[in-house]
Write a protein that holds these residues in place. Structure first.
Motif, PDB file in Angstrom:
ATOM      1  N   ASP A 133       0.872  -1.173   0.000  1.00  0.00           N
ATOM      2  CA  ASP A 133       0.000   0.000   0.000  1.00  0.00           C
ATOM      3  C   ASP A 133       0.906   1.218   0.000  1.00  0.00           C
ATOM      4  O   ASP A 133       1.605   1.481   0.991  1.00  0.00           O
ATOM      5  CB  ASP A 133      -0.903   0.013   1.234  1.00  0.00           C
ATOM      6  CG  ASP A 133      -1.897  -1.140   1.236  1.00  0.00           C
ATOM      7  OD1 ASP A 133      -2.724  -1.190   0.328  1.00  0.00           O
ATOM      8  OD2 ASP A 133      -1.817  -1.993   2.151  1.00  0.00           O
ATOM      9  N   THR A 135       1.361   5.475  -0.997  1.00  0.00           N
ATOM     10  CA  THR A 135       0.685   6.744  -1.257  1.00  0.00           C
ATOM     11  C   THR A 135       1.725   7.809  -1.575  1.00  0.00           C
ATOM     12  O   THR A 135       2.842   7.783  -1.042  1.00  0.00           O
ATOM     13  CB  THR A 135      -0.156   7.203  -0.059  1.00  0.00           C
ATOM     14  OG1 THR A 135       0.695   7.388   1.064  1.00  0.00           O
ATOM     15  CG2 THR A 135      -1.238   6.183   0.272  1.00  0.00           C
ATOM     16  N   SER A 166      -1.439  10.130  -5.297  1.00  0.00           N
ATOM     17  CA  SER A 166      -1.490   8.792  -5.893  1.00  0.00           C
ATOM     18  C   SER A 166      -1.578   7.747  -4.789  1.00  0.00           C
ATOM     19  O   SER A 166      -1.041   7.937  -3.688  1.00  0.00           O
ATOM     20  CB  SER A 166      -0.252   8.536  -6.761  1.00  0.00           C
ATOM     21  OG  SER A 166      -0.268   7.205  -7.261  1.00  0.00           O
ATOM     22  N   ALA A 167      -2.260   6.650  -5.092  1.00  0.00           N
ATOM     23  CA  ALA A 167      -2.328   5.510  -4.174  1.00  0.00           C
ATOM     24  C   ALA A 167      -2.259   4.234  -5.001  1.00  0.00           C
ATOM     25  O   ALA A 167      -2.972   4.099  -6.006  1.00  0.00           O
ATOM     26  CB  ALA A 167      -3.606   5.551  -3.345  1.00  0.00           C
ATOM     27  N   ILE A 168      -1.402   3.319  -4.602  1.00  0.00           N
ATOM     28  CA  ILE A 168      -1.263   2.019  -5.255  1.00  0.00           C
ATOM     29  C   ILE A 168      -1.511   0.942  -4.203  1.00  0.00           C
ATOM     30  O   ILE A 168      -0.820   0.878  -3.184  1.00  0.00           O
ATOM     31  CB  ILE A 168       0.133   1.837  -5.878  1.00  0.00           C
ATOM     32  CG1 ILE A 168       0.436   2.958  -6.871  1.00  0.00           C
ATOM     33  CG2 ILE A 168       0.241   0.466  -6.555  1.00  0.00           C
ATOM     34  CD1 ILE A 168      -0.460   2.987  -8.076  1.00  0.00           C
ATOM     35  N   HIS A 169      -2.522   0.106  -4.447  1.00  0.00           N
ATOM     36  CA  HIS A 169      -2.823  -1.037  -3.591  1.00  0.00           C
ATOM     37  C   HIS A 169      -2.640  -2.281  -4.457  1.00  0.00           C
ATOM     38  O   HIS A 169      -3.456  -2.551  -5.349  1.00  0.00           O
ATOM     39  CB  HIS A 169      -4.250  -0.950  -3.048  1.00  0.00           C
ATOM     40  CG  HIS A 169      -4.541   0.349  -2.333  1.00  0.00           C
ATOM     41  ND1 HIS A 169      -4.004   0.661  -1.107  1.00  0.00           N
ATOM     42  CD2 HIS A 169      -5.290   1.421  -2.701  1.00  0.00           C
ATOM     43  CE1 HIS A 169      -4.417   1.859  -0.743  1.00  0.00           C
ATOM     44  NE2 HIS A 169      -5.203   2.341  -1.691  1.00  0.00           N
ATOM     45  N   ALA A 170      -1.571  -3.013  -4.214  1.00  0.00           N
ATOM     46  CA  ALA A 170      -1.208  -4.111  -5.112  1.00  0.00           C
ATOM     47  C   ALA A 170      -0.811  -5.345  -4.314  1.00  0.00           C
ATOM     48  O   ALA A 170      -0.176  -5.250  -3.259  1.00  0.00           O
ATOM     49  CB  ALA A 170      -0.051  -3.690  -6.018  1.00  0.00           C
ATOM     50  N   LEU A 181      -4.274  -5.186  -8.842  1.00  0.00           N
ATOM     51  CA  LEU A 181      -4.424  -3.781  -8.481  1.00  0.00           C
ATOM     52  C   LEU A 181      -5.858  -3.535  -8.032  1.00  0.00           C
ATOM     53  O   LEU A 181      -6.809  -3.974  -8.696  1.00  0.00           O
ATOM     54  CB  LEU A 181      -4.105  -2.873  -9.668  1.00  0.00           C
ATOM     55  CG  LEU A 181      -2.679  -2.939 -10.215  1.00  0.00           C
ATOM     56  CD1 LEU A 181      -2.573  -2.150 -11.506  1.00  0.00           C
ATOM     57  CD2 LEU A 181      -1.695  -2.406  -9.181  1.00  0.00           C
ATOM     58  N   GLN A 183      -8.355  -0.355  -6.588  1.00  0.00           N
ATOM     59  CA  GLN A 183      -8.577   1.051  -6.262  1.00  0.00           C
ATOM     60  C   GLN A 183      -7.275   1.846  -6.272  1.00  0.00           C
ATOM     61  O   GLN A 183      -7.011   2.661  -5.382  1.00  0.00           O
ATOM     62  CB  GLN A 183      -9.268   1.167  -4.901  1.00  0.00           C
ATOM     63  CG  GLN A 183     -10.637   0.538  -4.834  1.00  0.00           C
ATOM     64  CD  GLN A 183     -11.610   1.146  -5.856  1.00  0.00           C
ATOM     65  OE1 GLN A 183     -11.638   2.353  -6.061  1.00  0.00           O
ATOM     66  NE2 GLN A 183     -12.394   0.296  -6.505  1.00  0.00           N
ATOM     67  N   SER A 184      -6.469   1.622  -7.298  1.00  0.00           N
ATOM     68  CA  SER A 184      -5.216   2.366  -7.452  1.00  0.00           C
ATOM     69  C   SER A 184      -5.478   3.566  -8.352  1.00  0.00           C
ATOM     70  O   SER A 184      -6.232   3.468  -9.335  1.00  0.00           O
ATOM     71  CB  SER A 184      -4.133   1.472  -8.044  1.00  0.00           C
ATOM     72  OG  SER A 184      -3.855   0.382  -7.171  1.00  0.00           O
ATOM     73  N   THR A 194      -7.564   5.916 -12.878  1.00  0.00           N
ATOM     74  CA  THR A 194      -7.814   4.811 -11.951  1.00  0.00           C
ATOM     75  C   THR A 194      -7.509   3.488 -12.647  1.00  0.00           C
ATOM     76  O   THR A 194      -7.723   3.339 -13.857  1.00  0.00           O
ATOM     77  CB  THR A 194      -9.262   4.804 -11.457  1.00  0.00           C
ATOM     78  OG1 THR A 194     -10.142   4.671 -12.585  1.00  0.00           O
ATOM     79  CG2 THR A 194      -9.585   6.092 -10.723  1.00  0.00           C
ATOM     80  N   ASN A 196      -7.844  -0.851 -11.953  1.00  0.00           N
ATOM     81  CA  ASN A 196      -8.334  -1.984 -11.185  1.00  0.00           C
ATOM     82  C   ASN A 196      -8.236  -3.231 -12.038  1.00  0.00           C
ATOM     83  O   ASN A 196      -8.582  -3.210 -13.226  1.00  0.00           O
ATOM     84  CB  ASN A 196      -9.794  -1.781 -10.759  1.00  0.00           C
ATOM     85  CG  ASN A 196      -9.945  -0.705  -9.713  1.00  0.00           C
ATOM     86  OD1 ASN A 196      -9.669  -0.923  -8.542  1.00  0.00           O
ATOM     87  ND2 ASN A 196     -10.373   0.485 -10.149  1.00  0.00           N
TER      88      ASN A 196
END
Length: 627
Positions: A133, A135, A166-170, A181, A183-184, A194, A196
């Motif tokens: 996660d 940001t 920016s936010a990356i949830h991977a 991915l 909600q990145s 965005t 997903n």
């Protein structure tokens, strides 16, 4: 370190190690990055076959990295876990450490990166599972010159500084080589991207891009654009709104992008468009734009569908292609600006083109019509090009109507054989009706006939051209029998110019090799030339100036190497008068020589009405040598 052997236990299970790690500075150097890691500290312990890493801490790019890790049963069936946290990493320092290729003179970025990561794996990394996660919160700033350019856009001025988030949830799984991915996003006040989905051998990632003000999107894009060597980046002048909704499928090595792009009130390179719509299909083997619709402001419309095959993202001469295009009432000035050209041209363009095949095997037909065309202030009433391709051959016909006359041409090209034939003819072109003559009110009259014909191969073109003016009158002075002939064959160009007027003849010859350094030989010889008409062409206000001169000149040497050229000019006669009040004349022939990059003027004298002038000297053509 302690070791105590126990029956039935592995040696590593019998070993105990406790320790600390300290390092003031560690330099990391790779072709892509150069950075420093400072103040590294950690505690580690090995006991009962388990390894524990505690309190790892380091400073990187003005930020702090902390981590904890554990590997259990290292001698039997290892299982590892790790957690890490990054806080306060400077974006400005990260861009700087990536080197010049990642930096832009127009845009700077500031802010911080924060991230948390968790990972587990077994004996090897083959079953690694990691979750991140991350940001980013920062600012993008344009330099003043870029802001000033943006201010010329009529829809207001985008801010010089704006936030970037920016936010990356991977989650990454090594077992199936899959990156998920969720909600990145990357967003600014006016732009949002965005992502997903899953990236793997069989990817499926949905993309949504929305730009409410493209000027802001151009500012962000400046961080990733690089100029060609020796050139500077020119702003695109983007404005308007745009969106893209699409999907990426396939593997990371061969991604396949599909989607639909829409833009409204679009501005680019000084042109304005009401709407742009197209369906996009892109992969390493194909590029397709289907049902494209481009509507210009205030008028003009283009619709087209086009596709081409690619070989590993590259277009080749054997790539299959298909084009269907219709254009009506398009402003030619807008099209030249869109192409990045600054040509003084106005008029409207209409076209209908239907082609398929390959670059070497074109099949189809088309027509392009230009109306009310003005090029470099010269009016062209109409111009039309029609062409047809049979596969082996592409044939075209051109017709141009000018107020001064007309021109017609035709050409045939065989792409696979790399051969051509071409012919251009213009008869009855009246010089006095050309805009460059009539707008300056020059008293020039004459009729021009032009005929050019060529054939041969692209590697060894052969061309013959002739231009004839049977009678030319300039400011009351008549010159007859002007004829210019030029031909190209065997990579050599020859040209001759002659006129047959008694006591005012002009004879010129030139020969140029079209290979190597372009070796050239040229001569120019005239009889007495009246200066009045010549001066009037360049300075119409200089009425009353008369005179006469005679020129003999030679040129020899390679055109590509100016310093090796050699030229000699002799003026046996030079007389100038203004009415009956001023008369000047050279007392002897004037000699001017050019050699080794230097112009040398031999001493000469001009005597006349209350005048006695003597002159000689030398001056380098280039460089900073003395004059």
């Amino acid at each position: 370190i302690a070791f105590k052997q126990a029956t039935g236990r592995a040696m590593l299970d019998s070993l105990t190690v406790d320790g600390n790690l300290d390092c003031r500075r560690l330099e990391v150097r790779t072709p892509a990055i150069r950075a420093q890691i400072n103040d590294i500290a950690a505690n580690y312990r090995l006991a009962n076959g388990d390894v524990v890493l505690r309190n790892l801490r380091a400073r990187v790019l003005s930020g702090v990295v902390t981590a904890q890790a554990m590997m259990k049963s290292i001698s039997n069936s290892p299982h590892s876990e790790m957690t890490a946290e990054v806080s306060g990493v400077s974006l400005a320092e990260a861009v700087r450490e990536l080197g010049p290729s990642a930096q832009s003179r127009q845009v700077t970025v500031a802010g911080a990166l924060n991230a948390k990561a968790q990972a587990t794996w077994g004996r090897t990394f083959s079953n690694l599972v990691a979750h991140v996660d991350a940001t980013v919160k920062g600012q993008v700033q344009r330099e003043r010159s870029t802001v000033a350019q943006a201010a010329t856009v009529p829809r207001g001025v985008a801010p010089a500084t704006f936030p970037l988030e920016s936010a990356i949830h991977a989650t990454y799984s090594r077992t199936n080589q899959q990156l998920a991915l969720e909600q990145s996003f990357v967003k600014t006040p006016q732009t949002n991207l965005t992502m997903n989905g899953v990236v793997s051998r069989h990817s499926s990632v949905s993309l949504h891009f929305q730009a409410n003000d493209l000027r802001e999107a151009e500012t962000v894009a400046e961080m990733f654009r690089t100029a060609a060597p020796g050139q500077t980046l020119q702003p695109l002048g983007l404005a308007g709104t745009a969106s893209f909704q699409g999907n990426v499928q396939g593997s990371t090595a061969e991604p396949h992008l599909t989607g639909r792009m829409t833009a409204t009130n679009l501005q680019i390179n000084g042109t304005s468009w009401k709407v742009l719509r197209t369906e996009v299909d892109l992969s390493p083997s194909q590029l397709s734009l289907q049902r494209a619709d481009l509507e210009a402001a205030p008028h003009g419309h283009i619709t087209f569908s086009a596709s081409t095959g690619l070989s590993h993202w590259t277009f080749t001469k054997n790539s299959p292609m298909q084009v269907q295009l219709n254009a009506t009432q398009m402003n030619i000035a807008d099209l030249t600006k869109l192409a990045g050209q600054r040509i003084p041209v106005n008029g409207t363009l209409s076209a209908a083109i239907a082609m398929h095949g390959t670059e070497l095997n074109p099949v189809g037909n088309g027509s392009v019509t230009l109306a009310n065309l003005t090029v470099y202030d010269q009016l062209v009433q109409s111009a039309k090009l029609t062409f047809v391709g049979s596969g082996d051959e592409l044939q075209g016909n051109l017709s141009v109507e000018l107020p001064a006359g007309s021109m017609k041409g035709k050409a045939s090209v065989r792409p696979r054989e790399k051969t051509y034939t071409a012919e251009l003819e213009a008869t009855g072109v009246e010089l006095g009706k050309l805009q460059a003559v009539s707008s300056r009110k020059l008293k020039i009259a004459g009729v021009v006939a032009l005929h050019a014909k060529g054939q041969g191969s692209f590697d060894d073109p052969q061309i013959y051209a002739s231009l004839e003016i049977p009678a030319l009158a300039v400011q009351g002075q008549n010159v007859t029998g002007i004829k210019l002939q030029a031909n190209v064959a065997n990579h050599v160009a020859n040209a001759t110019l002659q006129s047959s007027t008694v006591n005012t003849s002009i004879q010129a010859k030139a020969k140029i090799d079209l290979t190597g350094d372009y070796m050239a030989d040229a001569t120019l010889d005239t009889q007495g030339i009246p200066l009045g008409p010549v001066i009037t062409v360049y300075a119409p206000q200089a009425n009353g100036v008369t005179g006469e001169t005679e020129v003999h000149a030679t040129l020899h040497g390679p055109l590509r190497n100016q310093k090796q050229l050699e030229a000699h000019v002799t003026l046996p006669l030079l007389k100038v008068a203004y009415g009956n009040s001023v008369e000047l004349a050279a007392t002897a022939p004037i000699h001017v020589d050019y050699k080794d990059g230097v112009i040398n003027v031999q001493r000469f004298s001009i005597h006349g009405t209350e005048t006695d002038l003597q002159l000689e000297g030398s001056a380098p053509v280039s460089g900073d040598g003395p004059m």
